[in-house]
Design an enzyme around this catalytic site. Structure first.
Site, PDB file in Angstrom:
ATOM      1  N   PHE A   1     -14.550  -3.969   1.889  1.00 51.42           N
ATOM      2  CA  PHE A   1     -15.621  -3.026   1.547  1.00 51.42           C
ATOM      3  C   PHE A   1     -15.670  -2.771   0.032  1.00 51.42           C
ATOM      4  O   PHE A   1     -16.752  -2.625  -0.539  1.00 51.42           O
ATOM      5  CB  PHE A   1     -15.438  -1.710   2.302  1.00 51.42           C
ATOM      6  CG  PHE A   1     -15.273  -1.894   3.789  1.00 51.42           C
ATOM      7  CD1 PHE A   1     -16.179  -2.680   4.501  1.00 51.42           C
ATOM      8  CD2 PHE A   1     -14.220  -1.324   4.478  1.00 51.42           C
ATOM      9  CE1 PHE A   1     -16.030  -2.871   5.871  1.00 51.42           C
ATOM     10  CE2 PHE A   1     -14.062  -1.509   5.845  1.00 51.42           C
ATOM     11  CZ  PHE A   1     -14.963  -2.287   6.545  1.00 51.42           C
TER      12      PHE A   1
ATOM     13  N   ARG B   1      -1.818  -4.972   4.126  1.00 51.86           N
ATOM     14  CA  ARG B   1      -1.496  -4.049   5.213  1.00 51.86           C
ATOM     15  C   ARG B   1      -0.041  -4.211   5.657  1.00 51.86           C
ATOM     16  O   ARG B   1       0.640  -3.240   5.958  1.00 51.86           O
ATOM     17  CB  ARG B   1      -2.420  -4.339   6.396  1.00 51.86           C
ATOM     18  CG  ARG B   1      -2.041  -3.643   7.679  1.00 51.86           C
ATOM     19  CD  ARG B   1      -3.070  -3.892   8.760  1.00 51.86           C
ATOM     20  NE  ARG B   1      -2.785  -3.110   9.945  1.00 51.86           N
ATOM     21  CZ  ARG B   1      -2.217  -3.611  11.042  1.00 51.86           C
ATOM     22  NH1 ARG B   1      -1.880  -4.880  11.102  1.00 51.86           N
ATOM     23  NH2 ARG B   1      -1.980  -2.845  12.079  1.00 51.86           N
TER      24      ARG B   1
ATOM     25  N   ASP C   1      -7.788  -6.769  13.719  1.00 49.45           N
ATOM     26  CA  ASP C   1      -9.145  -6.268  13.471  1.00 49.45           C
ATOM     27  C   ASP C   1     -10.150  -7.418  13.334  1.00 49.45           C
ATOM     28  O   ASP C   1     -11.341  -7.241  13.567  1.00 49.45           O
ATOM     29  CB  ASP C   1      -9.192  -5.406  12.204  1.00 49.45           C
ATOM     30  CG  ASP C   1      -8.951  -3.929  12.508  1.00 49.45           C
ATOM     31  OD1 ASP C   1      -8.896  -3.571  13.698  1.00 49.45           O
ATOM     32  OD2 ASP C   1      -8.820  -3.144  11.552  1.00 49.45           O
TER      33      ASP C   1
ATOM     34  N   SER D   1      -4.870   4.890   5.675  1.00 50.04           N
ATOM     35  CA  SER D   1      -4.546   3.461   5.638  1.00 50.04           C
ATOM     36  C   SER D   1      -4.257   2.965   4.223  1.00 50.04           C
ATOM     37  O   SER D   1      -3.374   2.139   4.021  1.00 50.04           O
ATOM     38  CB  SER D   1      -5.697   2.637   6.215  1.00 50.04           C
ATOM     39  OG  SER D   1      -5.894   2.948   7.568  1.00 50.04           O
TER      40      SER D   1
ATOM     41  N   GLU E   1     -18.949   3.660   0.636  1.00 47.97           N
ATOM     42  CA  GLU E   1     -18.233   2.942  -0.415  1.00 47.97           C
ATOM     43  C   GLU E   1     -19.047   2.811  -1.697  1.00 47.97           C
ATOM     44  O   GLU E   1     -18.510   2.903  -2.814  1.00 47.97           O
ATOM     45  CB  GLU E   1     -17.812   1.562   0.089  1.00 47.97           C
ATOM     46  CG  GLU E   1     -16.829   1.588   1.269  1.00 47.97           C
ATOM     47  CD  GLU E   1     -17.469   1.912   2.610  1.00 47.97           C
ATOM     48  OE1 GLU E   1     -18.719   1.929   2.701  1.00 47.97           O
ATOM     49  OE2 GLU E   1     -16.725   2.169   3.580  1.00 47.97           O
TER      50      GLU E   1
ATOM     51  N   HIS F   1      -5.517  -3.836   2.545  1.00 44.54           N
ATOM     52  CA  HIS F   1      -5.947  -4.690   3.655  1.00 44.54           C
ATOM     53  C   HIS F   1      -6.674  -5.947   3.192  1.00 44.54           C
ATOM     54  O   HIS F   1      -7.692  -6.347   3.757  1.00 44.54           O
ATOM     55  CB  HIS F   1      -6.802  -3.898   4.651  1.00 44.54           C
ATOM     56  CG  HIS F   1      -6.026  -2.838   5.387  1.00 44.54           C
ATOM     57  ND1 HIS F   1      -5.383  -1.810   4.745  1.00 44.54           N
ATOM     58  CD2 HIS F   1      -5.799  -2.652   6.706  1.00 44.54           C
ATOM     59  CE1 HIS F   1      -4.781  -1.032   5.627  1.00 44.54           C
ATOM     60  NE2 HIS F   1      -5.007  -1.526   6.831  1.00 44.54           N
TER      61      HIS F   1
ATOM     62  N   ARG G   1       0.823  -1.223   0.000  1.00 47.66           N
ATOM     63  CA  ARG G   1       0.000   0.000   0.000  1.00 47.66           C
ATOM     64  C   ARG G   1       0.853   1.266   0.000  1.00 47.66           C
ATOM     65  O   ARG G   1       0.456   2.296  -0.548  1.00 47.66           O
ATOM     66  CB  ARG G   1      -0.990  -0.006   1.169  1.00 47.66           C
ATOM     67  CG  ARG G   1      -0.336  -0.121   2.528  1.00 47.66           C
ATOM     68  CD  ARG G   1      -1.370  -0.315   3.631  1.00 47.66           C
ATOM     69  NE  ARG G   1      -0.737  -0.631   4.899  1.00 47.66           N
ATOM     70  CZ  ARG G   1      -0.985   0.009   6.047  1.00 47.66           C
ATOM     71  NH1 ARG G   1      -1.847   0.988   6.095  1.00 47.66           N
ATOM     72  NH2 ARG G   1      -0.375  -0.358   7.156  1.00 47.66           N
TER      73      ARG G   1
END
Ligand SMILES: Cc1ncc(C[n+]2csc(CCOP(=O)(O)OP(=O)(O)O)c2C)c(N)n1
Ligand SMILES: [Mg+2]
Lengths: 284, 341
Positions: free
Chosen positions: B84, B168, B118, B38, B59, B110, B11
């Site tokens: 998402f 991530r 998470d 993020s 989203e 992610h 990322r």
């Protein structure tokens, strides 16, 4: 009001305040131990959750978590899981001993609430914007079954940017769900900054009004006011009610208050120590 | 052979590449849904605030806005977490972006279990499957920072919808200086070909040992599983088990020719992915090998289940996405492979 009744209200308020402080301490300890998690949004709703669970608002039985007549509480902003876990443990749904296992491999205390693993967790949340719809479903079921239980759903203000929240708002009003109350944790922050700067959902109160809801505005850190509006919400007939609770993200820890950086970051042991020192010094 | 010093999250590479693209092409615009810090689109937001749109936690709206921008000649990159992007906004991606064939790049961070603590709600284990099944959608899962940069640039050059899955966690450098990325092409990482063709190597091996398959095991991996697949190959080679490792970042379109060659010259294919074994890379490999040269395929990944909280390392271990499990699976198969024929 009679003296004895007045005294008992004072006792209740005192209990809510003390437990809110304990919940806040748990939040700091748990996220620090986990090395990750969401202290900011957990701290901002500690007084709301304490009022629900320790102010006699929620009719629940810790020894029978799935009691059919229980009031339902949905933490739609699932990232505030530490606040919910702490309240459930304090209320006796499970042992406080497992709180330090938050977010660890094998722990029932998942990063976001998993209703298959934790007694007292009504539904699994974490993907924002979905809780109010589930609350509508429970509200409808309550009406169908002629049950007296109430449904309470706690949402973030940023979360209200999700379209589904407004689809649910429309449905709740359409079905006249006076057994449903939404609570907005109005802390004015989301991950990327101030709500108003990222994508302004205001005026939230007028939006809910336009959708046919009974709207109540309150200081989200004042248990007296919270108790009063929760009672008022429960008495409204023919439509759902929403409590817009003005809050401070990170409330109770000076260096976390109103700081977006503390949305999803754990305190270091030193920071946690300072935070707990501050919380213990708070007058309650 | 792996220099741990060069660890970098895919990322991070995405954010930097967006800034490059922003400088080169004024039509590049970027969208995010309250996760810019993020997904690292924040780097683009700082450099080009006028071409960055944070739509809030919405989203579905983001995908629709991206579609409208693409229809108007922009090259939108829309980012959020993989769970998402692929799940929450699935219908918008399908109806508003893919059906009309709009030029939207969905870059999701992610992905997979390396999301860590998470937990399941945030761990996309189905996104490759969901995106792969949409007609015309290109699906890319880069394994390191360099491949991410190359893939993001390739996506910008390509006209049409693309889904890129990023992670991530920090990952080691895998691609070498001469390696390139091309949509539809796999990359042979092991054995090192040093400029020779894979076919030449296979011919040599067939010549020197006509009895043996040129490769006992062919690992096909993408994303974070490429690294343990490479380690597994190194370990197995030391035991005398010859290996081929393919980095199949281009999950769709997949490199059918390379997979046919691999299937013809290996005893078994082992697919490794940080995703459900249903519908992802393993399925894609089976779909093509079953028509070109069917051989046994072992699909390693997450069995039909949700993820959970834990550290990235603990979860990779728990779900068997480690070099030691890859090796064991290979050995177990080779001990009994003759039963398959
Ligand atoms: C559907 C979805 N999109 C994005 C996220 C990532 N996310 C987690 S918390 C958060 C911000 C929430 O802001 P708000 O609702 O205001 O919560 P609070 O300030 O009370 O923490 C985001 C974007 C998510 N969990 N779910
Ligand atoms: Mg907020």
């Amino acid at each position: 009001m009679e003296d004895s009744a007045k005294e008992s209200v004072e006792c209740t308020i005192q209990r809510i305040k003390e437990t809110a402080r304990d919940i806040r301490i748990h939040i700091i300890e748990m996220t620090c131990k986990a090395g990750s998690g969401h202290p900011g949004g957990s701290l901002s709703c500690a007084d709301i959750i304490s009022t629900l669970y320790f102010g006699g608002v929620l009719n629940v039985k810790p020894e029978e978590p799935l009691w059919p007549d229980r009031d339902r509480f949905i933490l739609s902003k699932g990232h505030a899981a530490p606040a919910l876990y702490a309240a459930l443990a304090e209320r006796g749904f499970f042992s406080k001993d497992i709180l330090p296992t938050l977010r660890q491999f094998g722990s029932p205390l998942q990063g976001h609430p998993d209703c298959r693993q934790v007694p007292g967790v009504e539904v699994s949340t974490g993907s924002l914007g979905q809780g109010l719809s589930m609350g509508v479903g429970m509200g409808i079921a309550g009406k169908l079954d002629k049950k007296q239980y109430r449904v309470w759903v706690l949402l973030g203000d940023g979360e209200c940017q999700e379209g589904q929240v407004w689809e649910a708002a429309m449905a709740a009003s359409h079905y006249k769900l006076d057994n449903l109350t939404a609570i907005i944790d109005n802390n004015h922050l989301q991950i990327d900054g101030r709500i108003e700067d990222v994508m302004n959902p205001e005026p939230i109160a007028e939006k809910f009004k336009a959708f046919g809801w009974h709207v109540l505005c309150v200081d989200g850190h004042d248990p007296c006011q919270l108790l009063k509006v929760f009672q008022e919400a429960s008495a409204v007939k023919g439509r759902p009610s929403v409590v817009i609770a003005e809050t401070v993200k990170g409330k109770g820890v000076s260096f976390m208050e109103n700081k977006k950086e503390w949305h999803g970051k754990a305190p270091t042991p030193e920071q946690a120590e300072q935070a707990i020192r501050e919380l213990k010094m708070l007058e309650v | 052979m792996f220099e741990a010093s060069e660890m970098k999250a895919t990322r991070d590479s995405y954010g930097e590449t967006l800034v490059e693209l922003g400088k080169e092409n004024p039509d590049v615009v970027v969208l995010d849904a309250d996760l810019s810090s993020s997904t690292k689109t924040s780097l683009f937001a700082e450099a080009f605030p006028d071409r960055f749109f944070n739509v809030g936690i919405a989203e579905a709206d983001m995908m629709g806005i991206a579609a409208g921008l693409a229809r108007s000649g922009k090259i939108p990159f829309a980012s959020t977490f993989a769970v998402f992007a692929s799940g929450r906004a699935y219908d918008q991606v399908r109806q508003s972006i893919a059906y009309p064939g709009f030029n939207v790049k969905i870059v999701a961070s992610h992905g997979g279990i390396t999301v860590g603590p998470d937990g399941a709600s945030h761990q996309a284990l189905e996104d490759i499957a969901l995106m792969r099944v949409i007609p015309g959608m290109v699906v890319i899962v880069p394994c390191d920072a360099t491949e991410t940069r190359l893939a993001v640039r390739a996506a910008a050059r390509y006209h049409g919808p693309v889904y890129i899955r990023l992670g991530r966690a920090k990952v080691p450098k895998i691609l070498r200086a001469h390696d390139d990325f091309e949509i539809g092409k796999g990359l042979v990482l092991w054995p090192q070909l040093d400029g020779r063709g894979l076919d030449d190597l296979i011919e040599d091996r067939q010549h020197s040992n006509p009895e043996e398959a040129p490769f006992a095991v062919c690992f096909v991996a993408c994303g974070v599983t490429v690294q343990p697949a490479m380690e597994a190959a190194e370990i197995l080679e030391a035991e005398g088990i010859s290996c081929l490792v393919i980095d199949m970042a281009s999950v769709k379109p997949i490199d059918e020719d390379l997979l046919a060659t691999a299937a013809r010259n290996s005893r078994v294919i082992i697919t490794c992915e940080e995703h459900s074994i249903i519908g992802g890379l393993g399925s894609a490999v089976c779909e093509t090998v079953s028509k070109t040269h069917p051989i046994p395929v072992i699909r390693l990944g997450i069995e039909d289940q949700f993820g959970q909280s834990g550290s990235a390392e603990e979860l990779m271990e728990a779900y068997g996405l480690t070099s030691s499990n890859f090796c064991q699976q290979a050995r177990d198969f080779l001990e009994t492979w003759w039963q398959f024929f």
